[in-house]
Design a protein around this motif. Structure first.
Motif, mmCIF file in Angstrom:
data_model
loop_
_atom_site.group_PDB
_atom_site.id
_atom_site.type_symbol
_atom_site.label_atom_id
_atom_site.label_comp_id
_atom_site.label_asym_id
_atom_site.label_seq_id
_atom_site.Cartn_x
_atom_site.Cartn_y
_atom_site.Cartn_z
ATOM 1 N N THR A 1 -17.022 -4.439 -1.953
ATOM 2 C CA THR A 1 -17.095 -3.280 -2.834
ATOM 3 C C THR A 1 -17.113 -3.697 -4.295
ATOM 4 N N VAL A 2 -16.239 -4.621 -4.673
ATOM 5 C CA VAL A 2 -16.201 -5.091 -6.060
ATOM 6 C C VAL A 2 -17.501 -5.816 -6.411
ATOM 7 N N VAL B 1 -9.584 -5.445 5.367
ATOM 8 C CA VAL B 1 -9.424 -4.702 4.114
ATOM 9 C C VAL B 1 -9.809 -5.577 2.925
ATOM 10 N N ALA B 2 -9.399 -6.831 2.937
ATOM 11 C CA ALA B 2 -9.729 -7.736 1.830
ATOM 12 C C ALA B 2 -11.227 -7.996 1.740
ATOM 13 N N THR C 1 0.808 -1.217 0.000
ATOM 14 C CA THR C 1 0.000 0.000 0.000
ATOM 15 C C THR C 1 0.842 1.268 0.000
ATOM 16 N N ALA D 1 -12.889 -4.927 0.380
ATOM 17 C CA ALA D 1 -12.614 -4.803 -1.052
ATOM 18 C C ALA D 1 -13.488 -5.767 -1.860
#
Length: 86
Positions: A58-59, A51-52, A33, A55
């Protein structure tokens, strides 16, 4: 209308400048990052897992949002959307 384009461009550049890390923060970030965010970055494996997961969510929502905007698939003439479209 021309002024609106310039205003949007200035706002975009301002936000883009804020989105990337400063030199001090770049040195504190992990390699993955580095340069993207301010601060020290994730401290443990749990932080990376969070975080994963965020993510992936979100995707997933982005893909389905685009899918249903492009081709909603609703064909019922009594659907509530036709009240607003007519």
């Amino acid at each position: 209308m021309k002024n609106l384009k310039y205003i949007i461009a200035v706002i975009f550049l301002f936000v883009a400048e804020l989105a990337f890390a400063c030199e001090a923060c770049k040195q504190q970030q992990p390699r993955l990052t580095q340069g993207f965010t301010h601060g020290t970055g994730p401290d443990s494996r749990w932080d990376w897992l969070i975080v994963a997961v965020i993510a992936l969510i979100t995707v997933y929502t982005l893909i389905y949002s685009i899918k249903y905007i492009v081709k909603p698939g609703e064909k019922d003439k009594n659907h509530i959307k036709y009240t607003f479209l007519e």
